[in-house]
Design a protein around this motif. Structure first.
Motif, PDB file in Angstrom:
ATOM      1  N   CYS A 213       0.822  -1.212   0.000  1.00  0.00           N
ATOM      2  CA  CYS A 213       0.000   0.000   0.000  1.00  0.00           C
ATOM      3  C   CYS A 213       0.856   1.261   0.000  1.00  0.00           C
ATOM      4  O   CYS A 213       1.675   1.472   0.906  1.00  0.00           O
ATOM      5  CB  CYS A 213      -0.928   0.003   1.221  1.00  0.00           C
ATOM      6  SG  CYS A 213      -2.053   1.417   1.238  1.00  0.00           S
ATOM      7  N   TYR A 214       0.652   2.128  -0.996  1.00  0.00           N
ATOM      8  CA  TYR A 214       1.448   3.341  -1.113  1.00  0.00           C
ATOM      9  C   TYR A 214       1.224   4.295   0.050  1.00  0.00           C
ATOM     10  O   TYR A 214       2.071   5.151   0.330  1.00  0.00           O
ATOM     11  CB  TYR A 214       1.143   4.051  -2.436  1.00  0.00           C
ATOM     12  CG  TYR A 214      -0.280   4.562  -2.557  1.00  0.00           C
ATOM     13  CD1 TYR A 214      -0.625   5.817  -2.075  1.00  0.00           C
ATOM     14  CD2 TYR A 214      -1.270   3.804  -3.171  1.00  0.00           C
ATOM     15  CE1 TYR A 214      -1.925   6.295  -2.175  1.00  0.00           C
ATOM     16  CE2 TYR A 214      -2.571   4.265  -3.275  1.00  0.00           C
ATOM     17  CZ  TYR A 214      -2.883   5.508  -2.778  1.00  0.00           C
ATOM     18  OH  TYR A 214      -4.176   5.968  -2.868  1.00  0.00           O
ATOM     19  N   VAL A 215       0.098   4.155   0.750  1.00  0.00           N
ATOM     20  CA  VAL A 215      -0.197   5.042   1.878  1.00  0.00           C
ATOM     21  C   VAL A 215       0.825   4.856   2.997  1.00  0.00           C
ATOM     22  O   VAL A 215       1.043   5.747   3.818  1.00  0.00           O
ATOM     23  CB  VAL A 215      -1.630   4.812   2.395  1.00  0.00           C
ATOM     24  CG1 VAL A 215      -1.971   5.800   3.510  1.00  0.00           C
ATOM     25  CG2 VAL A 215      -2.636   4.956   1.256  1.00  0.00           C
ATOM     26  N   ARG A 216       1.494   3.719   3.013  1.00  0.00           N
ATOM     27  CA  ARG A 216       2.543   3.477   4.003  1.00  0.00           C
ATOM     28  C   ARG A 216       3.639   4.544   3.945  1.00  0.00           C
ATOM     29  O   ARG A 216       4.314   4.803   4.947  1.00  0.00           O
ATOM     30  CB  ARG A 216       3.181   2.103   3.777  1.00  0.00           C
ATOM     31  CG  ARG A 216       2.313   0.916   4.171  1.00  0.00           C
ATOM     32  CD  ARG A 216       3.000  -0.385   3.794  1.00  0.00           C
ATOM     33  NE  ARG A 216       2.259  -1.557   4.252  1.00  0.00           N
ATOM     34  CZ  ARG A 216       2.445  -2.166   5.403  1.00  0.00           C
ATOM     35  NH1 ARG A 216       3.359  -1.716   6.247  1.00  0.00           N
ATOM     36  NH2 ARG A 216       1.737  -3.232   5.731  1.00  0.00           N
ATOM     37  N   ARG A 217       3.826   5.134   2.756  1.00  0.00           N
ATOM     38  CA  ARG A 217       4.890   6.126   2.574  1.00  0.00           C
ATOM     39  C   ARG A 217       4.362   7.555   2.606  1.00  0.00           C
ATOM     40  O   ARG A 217       5.068   8.494   2.270  1.00  0.00           O
ATOM     41  CB  ARG A 217       5.627   5.885   1.248  1.00  0.00           C
ATOM     42  CG  ARG A 217       6.302   4.538   1.150  1.00  0.00           C
ATOM     43  CD  ARG A 217       7.303   4.316   2.271  1.00  0.00           C
ATOM     44  NE  ARG A 217       8.317   5.359   2.330  1.00  0.00           N
ATOM     45  CZ  ARG A 217       9.198   5.497   3.326  1.00  0.00           C
ATOM     46  NH1 ARG A 217       9.148   4.655   4.351  1.00  0.00           N
ATOM     47  NH2 ARG A 217      10.091   6.467   3.299  1.00  0.00           N
TER      48      ARG A 217
ATOM     49  N   PHE B 246       4.127   9.473  10.157  1.00  0.00           N
ATOM     50  CA  PHE B 246       4.163  10.214  11.418  1.00  0.00           C
ATOM     51  C   PHE B 246       3.387   9.524  12.536  1.00  0.00           C
ATOM     52  O   PHE B 246       3.136  10.109  13.581  1.00  0.00           O
ATOM     53  CB  PHE B 246       3.621  11.635  11.205  1.00  0.00           C
ATOM     54  CG  PHE B 246       4.465  12.448  10.264  1.00  0.00           C
ATOM     55  CD1 PHE B 246       5.829  12.227  10.165  1.00  0.00           C
ATOM     56  CD2 PHE B 246       3.897  13.435   9.477  1.00  0.00           C
ATOM     57  CE1 PHE B 246       6.613  12.978   9.298  1.00  0.00           C
ATOM     58  CE2 PHE B 246       4.667  14.190   8.607  1.00  0.00           C
ATOM     59  CZ  PHE B 246       6.033  13.959   8.513  1.00  0.00           C
ATOM     60  N   ARG B 247       3.031   8.272  12.297  1.00  0.00           N
ATOM     61  CA  ARG B 247       2.312   7.503  13.309  1.00  0.00           C
ATOM     62  C   ARG B 247       3.274   6.483  13.920  1.00  0.00           C
ATOM     63  O   ARG B 247       4.044   5.839  13.206  1.00  0.00           O
ATOM     64  CB  ARG B 247       1.129   6.783  12.652  1.00  0.00           C
ATOM     65  CG  ARG B 247       0.156   6.133  13.621  1.00  0.00           C
ATOM     66  CD  ARG B 247      -0.955   7.082  13.994  1.00  0.00           C
ATOM     67  NE  ARG B 247      -1.960   6.399  14.810  1.00  0.00           N
ATOM     68  CZ  ARG B 247      -3.242   6.742  14.845  1.00  0.00           C
ATOM     69  NH1 ARG B 247      -3.676   7.752  14.112  1.00  0.00           N
ATOM     70  NH2 ARG B 247      -4.088   6.095  15.626  1.00  0.00           N
ATOM     71  N   GLU B 248       3.246   6.322  15.217  1.00  0.00           N
ATOM     72  CA  GLU B 248       4.155   5.389  15.872  1.00  0.00           C
ATOM     73  C   GLU B 248       3.813   3.935  15.558  1.00  0.00           C
ATOM     74  O   GLU B 248       4.688   3.079  15.450  1.00  0.00           O
ATOM     75  CB  GLU B 248       4.143   5.615  17.386  1.00  0.00           C
ATOM     76  CG  GLU B 248       4.739   6.959  17.807  1.00  0.00           C
ATOM     77  CD  GLU B 248       4.783   7.108  19.306  1.00  0.00           C
ATOM     78  OE1 GLU B 248       4.364   6.167  20.011  1.00  0.00           O
ATOM     79  OE2 GLU B 248       5.246   8.164  19.786  1.00  0.00           O
ATOM     80  N   GLU B 249       2.529   3.617  15.406  1.00  0.00           N
ATOM     81  CA  GLU B 249       2.101   2.256  15.116  1.00  0.00           C
ATOM     82  C   GLU B 249       2.298   1.922  13.645  1.00  0.00           C
ATOM     83  O   GLU B 249       2.253   2.788  12.777  1.00  0.00           O
ATOM     84  CB  GLU B 249       0.627   2.091  15.486  1.00  0.00           C
ATOM     85  CG  GLU B 249       0.315   2.390  16.937  1.00  0.00           C
ATOM     86  CD  GLU B 249      -1.142   2.758  17.134  1.00  0.00           C
ATOM     87  OE1 GLU B 249      -1.877   1.924  17.686  1.00  0.00           O
ATOM     88  OE2 GLU B 249      -1.536   3.863  16.736  1.00  0.00           O
ATOM     89  N   ASP B 250       2.509   0.650  13.367  1.00  0.00           N
ATOM     90  CA  ASP B 250       2.679   0.200  11.990  1.00  0.00           C
ATOM     91  C   ASP B 250       1.378   0.319  11.214  1.00  0.00           C
ATOM     92  O   ASP B 250       0.281   0.230  11.782  1.00  0.00           O
ATOM     93  CB  ASP B 250       3.134  -1.266  11.965  1.00  0.00           C
ATOM     94  CG  ASP B 250       4.544  -1.444  12.498  1.00  0.00           C
ATOM     95  OD1 ASP B 250       5.321  -0.483  12.463  1.00  0.00           O
ATOM     96  OD2 ASP B 250       4.855  -2.567  12.949  1.00  0.00           O
ATOM     97  N   TRP B 251       1.503   0.517   9.906  1.00  0.00           N
ATOM     98  CA  TRP B 251       0.331   0.541   9.037  1.00  0.00           C
ATOM     99  C   TRP B 251      -0.384  -0.802   9.127  1.00  0.00           C
ATOM    100  O   TRP B 251       0.223  -1.863   9.054  1.00  0.00           O
ATOM    101  CB  TRP B 251       0.751   0.808   7.599  1.00  0.00           C
ATOM    102  CG  TRP B 251      -0.390   0.919   6.641  1.00  0.00           C
ATOM    103  CD1 TRP B 251      -0.747   0.034   5.682  1.00  0.00           C
ATOM    104  CD2 TRP B 251      -1.327   1.999   6.551  1.00  0.00           C
ATOM    105  NE1 TRP B 251      -1.850   0.478   4.991  1.00  0.00           N
ATOM    106  CE2 TRP B 251      -2.218   1.692   5.507  1.00  0.00           C
ATOM    107  CE3 TRP B 251      -1.483   3.194   7.246  1.00  0.00           C
ATOM    108  CZ2 TRP B 251      -3.271   2.528   5.147  1.00  0.00           C
ATOM    109  CZ3 TRP B 251      -2.530   4.032   6.883  1.00  0.00           C
ATOM    110  CH2 TRP B 251      -3.403   3.701   5.849  1.00  0.00           C
TER     111      TRP B 251
END
Length: 278
Positions: A41-45, A51-56
């Motif tokens: 998923c490109y949203v991961r980048r 800027f979120r501490e938790e993984d996608w």
């Protein structure tokens, strides 16, 4: 592992369509984050993930006031011109939490009252069939796009283990089509598949979009490279498929069973269809 779920109050719900989706006046994301957590998923980048501490895939925010906002923002947007909406660009509107929240269903109900000129509904979840009663009311002002990136469950489990099974998605497309709801299969991004894939698609749809990492991640493949997707292909003996020309082989196979005007490539398949006046 279940994702952490939080309820948030959004300031707005319609975002101006830009970049890959500049063919739409707005995008609409009822959730932030996505429990499907697909590896490619490109949203991961994008900032929302970086800027979120938790993984996608490990978190989902519910925009609790989304329905109220869309009722206000569509009339306001219409004053500036036609309103075409892509739902959703950075989440799946039918991810697992939707079973409980019915947030996307509420948005559809609101958009029947304050109708956009066109709605593009992008998902990979068979849950979309729950809302057939509402989707039918949009008539030709909607296109449901169901992601079917491969026909091989073994491949899905490598790249998107938390996403719905492929056969369930194919069945959902067939059900939507049987109800005369405009629907397409989105082979996006293309993953390794069998030679029978085009025939399986032809059994359930008469429109499809073909895309890959290099055309469709919004950065010419750079975001995908940064995600380490090439390594997944290599580790599983699939490296021949990680190639800018791989989609052409599948396109030729598709052309053997689909009319030329039924096959769309990358961005054109996600634009409002011709005749929608958007």
């Amino acid at each position: 592992m279940k994702p952490s779920i939080e309820t948030k109050t959004a300031r707005s719900i319609l975002t101006k369509g830009t970049g890959f989706l500049h063919g739409y006046s707005h995008t609409l994301n009822p959730y932030a984050g996505c429990a499907f957590g697909c590896s490619y998923c490109y949203v991961r980048r994008m900032p929302i993930s970086l800027f979120r501490e938790e993984d996608w895939g490990a978190w989902v925010d519910i925009k609790e006031n989304a329905t109220d906002l869309v009722k206000k923002e569509i009339p306001k947007a219409r004053k500036k011109g036609r309103v075409s909406i892509f739902m959703s660009s950075s989440t799946d509107p039918y991810q697992p939490v939707e079973h409980k929240t019915h947030l996307t269903r509420g948005l559809l109900e609101a958009m029947i009252e304050e109708s956009p000129d066109f709605l593009f509904l992008q998902t990979r979840s068979p849950l979309v069939t729950r809302d057939i009663d509402l989707l039918k009311q949009f008539k030709n002002k909607i296109l449901v796009s169901m992601t079917v990136e491969t026909d091989l469950e073994s491949v899905r489990k490598i790249f998107a283990p938390s996403a719905p099974p492929i056969n369930a998605r194919l069945k959902a497309i067939q059900e939507l089509r049987s109800e005369d709801i405009p629907v397409q299969a989105a082979v996006a991004p293309l993953l390794p598949c069998s030679e029978q894939f085009p025939l399986k698609l032809a059994e359930v749809t008469d429109r499809l979009t073909l895309d890959d990492f290099f055309m469709g991640d919004g950065s010419g493949g750079k975001r995908t490279e940064q995600l380490g997707i090439r390594k997944l292909f290599e580790e599983n003996g699939l490296l021949d498929w990680y190639d800018r020309q791989a989609y052409l082989k599948i396109k030729r196979r598709l052309q053997e069973v689909f009319p030329e005007n039924s096959i769309y490539i990358s961005q054109e398949g996600f634009y409002p269809p011709k005749g929608s006046d958007c």
